[in-house]
Write an enzyme that holds these catalytic residues in place. Structure first.
Site, PDB file in Angstrom:
ATOM      1  CG  ASP A  97      -2.922  -3.747 -12.435  1.00  0.00           C
ATOM      2  OD1 ASP A  97      -2.552  -3.967 -10.968  1.00  0.00           O
ATOM      3  OD2 ASP A  97      -2.536  -2.636 -12.984  1.00  0.00           O
ATOM      4  CG  ASP A 198       0.438  -3.329  -7.459  1.00  0.00           C
ATOM      5  OD1 ASP A 198       0.579  -2.590  -8.510  1.00  0.00           O
ATOM      6  OD2 ASP A 198      -0.306  -2.549  -6.794  1.00  0.00           O
ATOM      7  CD  GLU A 241       5.099  -3.505  -9.862  1.00  0.00           C
ATOM      8  OE1 GLU A 241       5.107  -2.603  -9.494  1.00  0.00           O
ATOM      9  OE2 GLU A 241       3.593  -3.780  -8.556  1.00  0.00           O
ATOM     10  CG  HIS A 314       1.426   2.484 -14.390  1.00  0.00           C
ATOM     11  ND1 HIS A 314       2.084   0.931 -14.591  1.00  0.00           N
ATOM     12  CD2 HIS A 314       0.738   2.666 -13.084  1.00  0.00           C
ATOM     13  CE1 HIS A 314       1.632   0.804 -13.914  1.00  0.00           C
ATOM     14  NE2 HIS A 314       1.303   1.692 -12.009  1.00  0.00           N
ATOM     15  CG  ASP A 315       4.557   2.712 -10.840  1.00  0.00           C
ATOM     16  OD1 ASP A 315       3.995   3.313 -11.263  1.00  0.00           O
ATOM     17  OD2 ASP A 315       5.153   1.505 -10.916  1.00  0.00           O
TER      18      ASP A 315
HETATM   19  O1  TEU Z   1       3.596   0.001  -8.143  1.00  0.00           O
HETATM   20  C1  TEU Z   1       4.359  -0.248  -7.120  1.00  0.00           C
HETATM   21  C2  TEU Z   1       6.289   0.172  -6.288  1.00  0.00           C
HETATM   22  O2  TEU Z   1       6.656   0.107  -6.320  1.00  0.00           O
HETATM   23  C3  TEU Z   1       6.943   1.366  -7.665  1.00  0.00           C
HETATM   24  O3  TEU Z   1       7.092   1.177  -8.845  1.00  0.00           O
HETATM   25  C4  TEU Z   1       6.161   2.431  -7.908  1.00  0.00           C
HETATM   26  O4  TEU Z   1       5.731   3.104  -8.545  1.00  0.00           O
HETATM   27  C5  TEU Z   1       6.817   3.857  -6.696  1.00  0.00           C
HETATM   28  O5  TEU Z   1       7.702   4.107  -7.227  1.00  0.00           O
HETATM   29  C6  TEU Z   1       7.167   3.066  -5.611  1.00  0.00           C
HETATM   30  O6  TEU Z   1       8.746   3.813  -5.291  1.00  0.00           O
HETATM   31  C7  TEU Z   1       2.839  -0.382  -7.960  1.00  0.00           C
HETATM   32  C8  TEU Z   1       1.860   0.189  -9.064  1.00  0.00           C
HETATM   33  O7  TEU Z   1       2.443   0.068 -10.040  1.00  0.00           O
HETATM   34  C9  TEU Z   1       2.386   2.471  -8.597  1.00  0.00           C
HETATM   35  O8  TEU Z   1       1.379   2.394  -9.722  1.00  0.00           O
HETATM   36  C10 TEU Z   1       1.429   1.605  -7.564  1.00  0.00           C
HETATM   37  O9  TEU Z   1       1.162   2.910  -7.329  1.00  0.00           O
HETATM   38  C11 TEU Z   1       1.692   0.900  -6.795  1.00  0.00           C
HETATM   39  O10 TEU Z   1       1.632   0.106  -6.794  1.00  0.00           O
HETATM   40  C12 TEU Z   1       0.689   0.862  -4.989  1.00  0.00           C
HETATM   41  O11 TEU Z   1      -0.535   0.510  -5.816  1.00  0.00           O
END
Ligand code: TEU
Ligand code: CA
Length: 534
Positions: A97, A198, A241, A314-315
């Protein structure tokens, strides 16, 4: 550009929740090493490992304090190399990552940067003077509040698009770009195969905008620089992402001649079932739109790029809870969703536990949550006074990222065999939803996923064939994949009712995949079929 991504099938591991081998309640690299044969058995050939670098853990490792190390709770650099070797010897590639929009505020660069305005690291981050004694602009952070944090010591604000412990790096500074390129080379030289990047479209900011965000004017230039200095020489795979892009914007990042990223995720379908995309505000799922969006991306990227097929990470809460029928058809709807999504052209990404068709855990109280986003959102929504505590808990249950983060249920022992200690986040062990049970059951979601990936590998039409949507009405969809004179029909009933087959249903042909035992009487509730015709 390296082409191996077209055969990739990627399994995402969230190390904190995979397997704990020393009883501290936190998953570790040794746990992943112990499960490599299981991972291989899924039919995947690539692993994306969520961050395992040193971090104070404000955002579970997405706040990195040392880009070149391994967090002590996860293991050592030696163990990391052992993991990498173990993967490579099994024909599995590893994507790390890459979190380079921001660091932790405990990263040495930021510790220096905040010391004084003339510190050599000052310009590694984005500092601004107050405007009229207040924040430089109205941008808000993803985890609540202003995106600007005032720092007493030097009388300026720094920008953080996420938590205030995640200051944004200043990509306008060529030294920052060189540091990142060097760090990427460090991991690639070690043998890592690529990166999941990310929030990568945020690295170039557009300060003319009223709302926080990226896709700034220098995005393509910055990515191309990384490509030339680090990624291309190593033939590394990258998947960005990138929230909120159109297919045309995605093509601009991933087109073969661009020399930027290999692929980008598209998440548009994951915004469904949420009012205006707000994860804590549920609405009924528009199933037709779900399929239409996926088809739009298949069409939109076909010229010059390769889609990513994803419905969990994971989100996100679990796909079964969001899009399936957990109560009545857990097996059928989990397998239908897999057959629908992974029949398409693109690289499948599956998230740990998805292969078991897991549904969301039940959270009984706010104390059971750990995620910073959930805890901040709860406090913010509560402060509005609009909802009761019970309503707020229902919202968190619906949208919390912790839904997908609870530890892997390996078996029916205490804590699902995840740990002998106290897990960092509650476990949820439900009958039939563990690896051990599903291994024994030929009709398990686990064995369905294995069969599905085996088919994708062996049939060219499924691997890289042309996509065509034939039907998407009344919760029934039919699309085809065609190559080398072979057409595979993917037929799905996205509902709990029996449905008639549409007129484009193929008559004859060989059934490759079916989540029912029947040979006829289709379409049963949540039935999914892959049918091969010449
Ligand atoms: O996520 C970015 C993101 O915009 C979203 O998916 C996030 O989970 C959040 O819900 C925004 O409201 C990435 C990673 O996948 C996430 O786990 C991190 O927290 C984030 O970046 C910051 O690094
Ligand atoms: Ca551990």
């Amino acid at each position: 550009m390296e082409q191996w991504h077209k055969e990739a099938v990627v399994y995402q591991i969230y190390p904190k929740s995979y397997l704990d081998t020393n009883g501290d309640g936190i998953g570790d690299l040794r746990g992943i090493i112990n499960k490599l044969d299981y991972i291989k058995s899924l039919g995947v050939n690539t692993v994306w490992l969520s961050p395992c670098y040193p971090s104070p853990g404000d955002d579970n490792g997405y706040d990195i304090s040392d880009y070149r190390g391994i967090a002590a709770e996860y293991g050592t650099l030696e163990e990391f190399k052992e993991l990498l070797d173990g993967m490579h010897s099994r024909g599995i590639r590893l994507l790390m990552d890459l979190v380079v929009n921001h660091t932790s505020d405990e990263h040495q660069w930021f510790v220096e940067s905040r010391k004084s305005r003339d510190n050599p690291y000052r310009d590694y981050y984005i500092w601004r003077d107050p405007v009229d004694g207040k924040e430089p602009n109205g941008w808000t952070a993803a985890f609540g509040g202003s995106a600007w944090e005032y720092d007493e010591a030097t009388g300026q604000y720094y920008l953080h698009l996420f938590s205030k412990k995640q200051p944004d790096l200043n990509w306008e500074n060529p030294k920052v770009r060189q540091e990142i390129a060097d760090m990427i080379n460090y991991w690639l030289d070690m043998g890592v195969d690529g990166f999941r990047c990310d929030v990568i479209n945020n690295i170039s900011k557009d300060f003319t905008r009223p709302y926080a965000g990226g896709n700034g004017p220098r995005l393509h230039e910055f990515l191309h620089e990384l490509h030339v200095k680090a990624l291309e020489p190593h033939k590394a795979l990258t998947v960005g992402e990138t929230w909120g892009l159109t297919p045309a914007q995605a093509l601009d990042l991933t087109g073969e001649a661009r020399g930027e990223l290999t692929m980008t995720f598209q998440f548009e379908h994951l915004l469904l079932g949420r009012v205006g995309g707000d994860k804590f505000d549920p609405e009924p799922l528009d199933k037709k739109a779900f399929v239409d969006i996926l088809a739009k991306w298949e069409e939109g990227l076909k010229e010059d790029s390769y889609p990513v097929l994803v419905m969990e990470n994971h989100d996100q809460p679990r796909a079964l809870s969001r899009f399936g029928d957990r109560e009545n058809y857990p097996y059928e709807s989990a397998t239908m969703l897999a057959a629908l999504l992974y029949g398409m052209r693109g690289v499948p990404f599956i998230y740990q536990g998805q292969e078991l068709g897991l549904h969301d855990p039940t959270f009984q109280s706010l104390e059971e949550y750990r995620d910073i986003e959930t805890l901040n959102a709860y406090a913010e929504l509560k402060a509005t006074g609009k909802w009761t505590d019970e309503e707020l808990l229902a919202k968190m249950q619906y949208g919390s990222r912790d839904c997908g983060r609870v530890p892997m249920p390996w078996n029916t022992e205490k804590e699902g065999g995840f740990t002998t200690g106290t897990p960092w986040l509650k476990t949820q062990i439900d009958p039939g939803f563990t690896v051990a049970e599903q291994e024994e059951d030929p009709k398990s979601v686990l064995n369905f996923y294995r069969k599905l990936f085996e088919l994708r590998k062996s049939i060219p039409a499924l691997a890289d064939g042309e996509f065509k949507l034939l039907w998407n009405e009344d919760d029934v969809s039919v699309y085809t994949r065609t190559a080398e004179g072979v057409t595979v029909y993917v037929v799905c009933n996205f509902s709990a009712e029996k449905k008639d087959i549409p007129s484009c249903f193929p008559h004859g042909g060989a059934i490759l995949l079916n989540n029912y035992d029947n040979e006829k009487e289709w379409l049963q509730p949540y039935q999914a079929l892959w049918i091969k015709t010449r």
